[in-house]
Scaffold this active site. Structure first.
Site, mmCIF file in Angstrom:
data_model
loop_
_atom_site.group_PDB
_atom_site.id
_atom_site.type_symbol
_atom_site.label_atom_id
_atom_site.label_comp_id
_atom_site.label_asym_id
_atom_site.label_seq_id
_atom_site.Cartn_x
_atom_site.Cartn_y
_atom_site.Cartn_z
ATOM 1 N N SER A 113 0.831 -0.873 0.044
ATOM 2 C CA SER A 113 -0.267 0.092 -0.499
ATOM 3 C C SER A 113 0.740 1.298 0.468
ATOM 4 C CB SER A 113 -0.997 -0.032 1.313
ATOM 5 O OG SER A 113 -0.483 0.473 2.483
ATOM 6 N N ASP A 114 0.264 2.547 -0.350
ATOM 7 C CA ASP A 114 1.188 3.665 -0.200
ATOM 8 C C ASP A 114 0.516 3.748 1.371
ATOM 9 O OD1 ASP A 114 2.319 5.747 -0.206
ATOM 10 O OD2 ASP A 114 1.207 6.173 -2.570
ATOM 11 N N ASN A 115 1.525 5.036 1.865
ATOM 12 C CA ASN A 115 1.228 5.487 3.309
ATOM 13 C C ASN A 115 0.202 5.232 4.287
ATOM 14 O OD1 ASN A 115 2.735 5.427 5.634
ATOM 15 N ND2 ASN A 115 2.560 7.826 5.379
ATOM 16 N N ASN A 116 0.007 4.650 5.006
ATOM 17 C CA ASN A 116 -1.481 4.573 5.585
ATOM 18 C C ASN A 116 -3.320 4.183 4.215
ATOM 19 O OD1 ASN A 116 -0.385 5.326 7.789
ATOM 20 N ND2 ASN A 116 -0.599 7.673 7.421
ATOM 21 N N ASP A 117 -2.521 3.778 3.070
ATOM 22 C CA ASP A 117 -3.613 3.866 2.524
ATOM 23 C C ASP A 117 -4.903 2.753 2.931
ATOM 24 O OD1 ASP A 117 -3.112 6.145 0.908
ATOM 25 O OD2 ASP A 117 -2.619 5.213 -0.238
#
Length: 724
Positions: free
Chosen positions: A261-265
């Site tokens: 995932s991209d950060n916190n996504d």
């Protein structure tokens, strides 16, 4: 004799095929062995251990001997995201690397970065950025991409991945690491120039513009990891979009690595997209779509979705979901086996004296920087300056110099930069270059982020007592980059007023742009005789710029993004379809529609002449191929580099097309008077279009093949190919 040659040919073909088959058998055998090991491990792991494995920096599992996989960014050199270890090499930012139009340079940069990564114990990197810029430079992350064209981004992306990961027998060996292609997909296609803004686009645009770099990354470079973008695609967030992540990425393109995932996504499915009502529900949506690893930089419990506190109870209540956990964990363990992490002991890292600071790498950063610069204007051949004919030089502007900050890294290196052992500013580069020969008069003039003109008088004085002025303006990580989007594209603060004030002194002025996005620099373009676009050139920036100003380097870079005249024009890109009058030349009532500087544009201290393009065959079948060749002559008095560009258009087809699309390029070095012939292939890959059924086909008819120095019509020579 003929019989002997035939026998030899058969033997060569036989053993060649046998060798290729043997290599494939070895690969298949290795993959099978890894799969068996992973299956055995999975059978021994508890649910908690599996969930723990699904995060970006899962600690080593001592009980089962599962190693730690350390991550970092590697866009233009090694950067450990939460730390700034000194002595890592910082190369030109991606937009500058793209401006070299030389994939081999990008490949070498990435291979050196991989060595530095291994020296730091890093084996998984969140690079390259394969986003194709949409023509809207309000978006802050323009600098992280290679440009606005899918073919160019594809070539640079494949080169980067092969350099970072290695290829063939070298893939993922002790000198290489795993790359992550991002952001899947269409990330810059937002409606307001906003980072992570929602996108609304046709499947055709997705496939014609944004998908090709990822297809090349997977099919050619065998990228090991892929990261989705923050945004949604036509209402479905990318991190839960099974059509994107399963149907296209895995089933159609054949991607077999893991998705991070991209950060916190994953959590943002609840907190940003408001699809799910809990983090547990977000986690299940992500897992079902095929997101294998939850990236939460800093490991905040409040933002983590793939965490036992969040997932465990839900999985226990619904055992059917265990298969998604097993699949994600299996892909991550497979990556660790491929990287050889199970077979090696972790290194002790000395963060003070990282091996990565090899002089060889720093020198290569310098070489790249010299090839990335773009000469936008050079009226009356002001550049290069003659070091023997000027006695004093004013160096002015907020970007002329930067001291190492107390925390973090230099802002003039661009986003995603590590901390190099040193950074050479323009002031330092020019001072070193001219030592004992030219007096340097330095004045900052103004701060980048200030509206104060207090420093103008000192700058004007410096200009007046100098023979010429190097005026260094633009932007920095404080005015651009991830999450730093803008509503206008003018020079920040009072920089434009500073340019005007220095211009009024009557001194010859050279503007050096250090920035990460195209800017609306109309006053500079109209009034300043020489303009050098440098983007962010890395740790040796000042040395490279000084070389260009005094002629030791002849700028040969070309723009990979178009420059708008005004923010009201955006998006501005050469990828246009026919407009109202069918020619692509429709005008605004109150302004020029054309870009200030077009895609592919760049001047030189010498001049080049293109001949007439010639086709090897003027007619081919739909499944045939030919090539187009053109002579390029250096008609000036200096050695220089020229980037020949080939564009293709299917003249009449069953669907609408862009007016032209880049399908080939080559950078060549020519001595004065020298002529070289450049050739480009024309076959299925160059001639196909997506028909009404979204299938790639080559349709019968005529094709306009354009070859020249930029995407501008005036710079192109044309020839017609017939396909039947």
């Amino acid at each position: 004799m003929k019989k002997l040659l035939l026998v030899i040919s058969v033997v060569i073909i036989f053993f060649g095929c046998k060798s290729e088959s043997s290599n494939q058998q070895i690969t298949n055998k290795k993959d099978k062995e890894i799969a068996e090991k992973v299956e055995t491990l999975i059978s021994k792991m508890t649910l908690d251990e599996k969930i723990a494995e699904m995060t970006q920096d899962a600690p080593a599992n001592e009980r089962l001997g599962i190693p730690y996989m350390k991550y970092a960014e590697a866009l233009h050199g090694m950067w450990l995201v939460l730390d700034y270890y000194g002595n890592t090499t910082v190369y030109p930012q991606a937009i500058a690397a793209g401006s070299t139009w030389e994939p081999d340079l990008v490949k070498k940069m990435a291979s050196q970065t991989a060595i530095e990564a291994r020296a730091l114990g890093v084996t998984h990197c969140y690079s390259p950025n394969l986003d194709v810029i949409s023509g809207d430079p309000r978006y802050g992350r323009v600098e992280e991409s290679y440009g606005e064209d899918p073919y160019l981004v594809s070539r640079m992306g494949v080169a980067f991945i092969e350099g970072l990961q290695g290829a063939g027998d070298e893939q993922f060996d002790e000198n290489h690491v795993m790359a992550t292609a991002k952001h899947f997909i269409g990330y810059p296609e937002n409606r307001r120039g906003i980072n992570g803004g929602f996108s609304d686009m046709s499947e055709r645009r997705l496939r014609e513009v944004y998908l090709p770099p990822f297809e090349a990354a997977i099919k050619e470079a065998k990228v090991g990891s892929v990261m989705p973008g923050h945004q949604d695609y036509n209402g479905i967030p990318n991190h839960m979009n099974t059509w994107l992540l399963k149907d296209i990425l895995r089933d159609e393109l054949g991607f077999d690595g893991f998705i991070i995932s991209d950060n916190n996504d994953v959590a943002r499915l609840e907190t940003m997209h408001f699809i799910s009502e809990s983090r547990a529900e977000s986690a299940i949506l992500g897992l079902k779509a095929g997101v294998d690893m939850d990236l939460v930089i800093g490991k905040s419990i409040d933002l983590s979705s793939y965490h036992s506190n969040v997932l465990k109870d839900t999985i226990i209540k619904n055992p059917e979901l265990v298969k998604y956990i097993d699949k994600a964990t299996s892909r991550i363990l497979t990556a660790k086996y491929k990287l050889g992490l199970f077979d090696t002991e972790p290194k002790e890292i000395d963060t003070e004296t990282v091996y990565a600071s090899k002089e060889e790498h720093q020198e290569f950063s310098y070489e790249m920087a010299k090839k990335a610069m773009i000469l936008l204007k050079n009226e009356n051949n002001l550049l290069p300056l003659d070091i023997n004919s000027i006695k004093s030089l004013a160096v002015i502007g907020p970007n002329a110099h930067e001291e190492q900050p107390a925390k973090g890294t230099y802002s003039l290196l661009g986003g995603y930069s590590g901390l190099p052992p040193y950074y050479t500013s323009v002031l330092e580069g020019l001072t070193s270059k001219t030592e004992g020969k030219v007096k340097i008069n330095y004045a900052k003039g103004c701060d980048l982020l200030s509206n104060s003109k207090e420093g103008f008088s000192e700058a004007i004085t410096a200009a007046k007592k100098s023979d010429a002025v190097v005026l260094v303006v633009g932007g920095s990580r404080r005015t651009g980059g991830e999450g730093v989007d803008r509503s206008n594209l003018d020079l920040y603060g009072v920089q434009n007023e500073l340019v005007e004030a220095i211009h009024k002194t009557g001194k010859p002025v050279i503007v050096v742009l250090i920035n990460g996005r195209p800017l609306t620099i109309n006053y500079i373009a109209e009034n300043i005789p020489s303009i050098l676009e440098t983007w962010y050139l890395g740790m040796r920036s000042g040395d490279a710029i000084a070389d260009a100003i005094f002629g030791d380097t002849n700028p040969g870079g070309k723009l990979t993004v178009s420059f708008p005249r005004h923010v009201g024009q955006v998006p501005v890109t050469y990828l246009e379809r026919p407009d109202f009058i069918g020619s692509g030349k429709g005008l605004y009532k109150d302004a020029d529609k054309s870009p200030l500087y077009p895609f592919g544009f760049g001047l030189s201290y010498t001049t080049f002449k293109y001949g007439t393009p010639k086709l090897e065959s003027t007619s081919i079948t739909t499944d045939g191929a030919t090539k187009v060749s053109i002579d390029i002559t250096n008609t000036g008095e200096r050695e220089g580099d020229e980037v020949a560009q080939m564009y293709v258009r299917d003249d009449f087809a069953s669907v609408g097309r862009y007016l032209k699309m880049l399908k080939g390029f080559e950078r060549v070095t020519l001595k004065p008077g020298e002529t070289k012939t450049v050739s480009f292939k024309l076959g299925f890959d160059e001639l196909n279009i997506l028909n009404q059924d979204m299938k790639k086909v080559v349709e019968p008819g005529t094709f306009t093949i354009s070859v020249g120095a930029s995407s501008a019509e005036k710079d192109l020579q044309k020839v017609t190919l017939k396909v039947k």
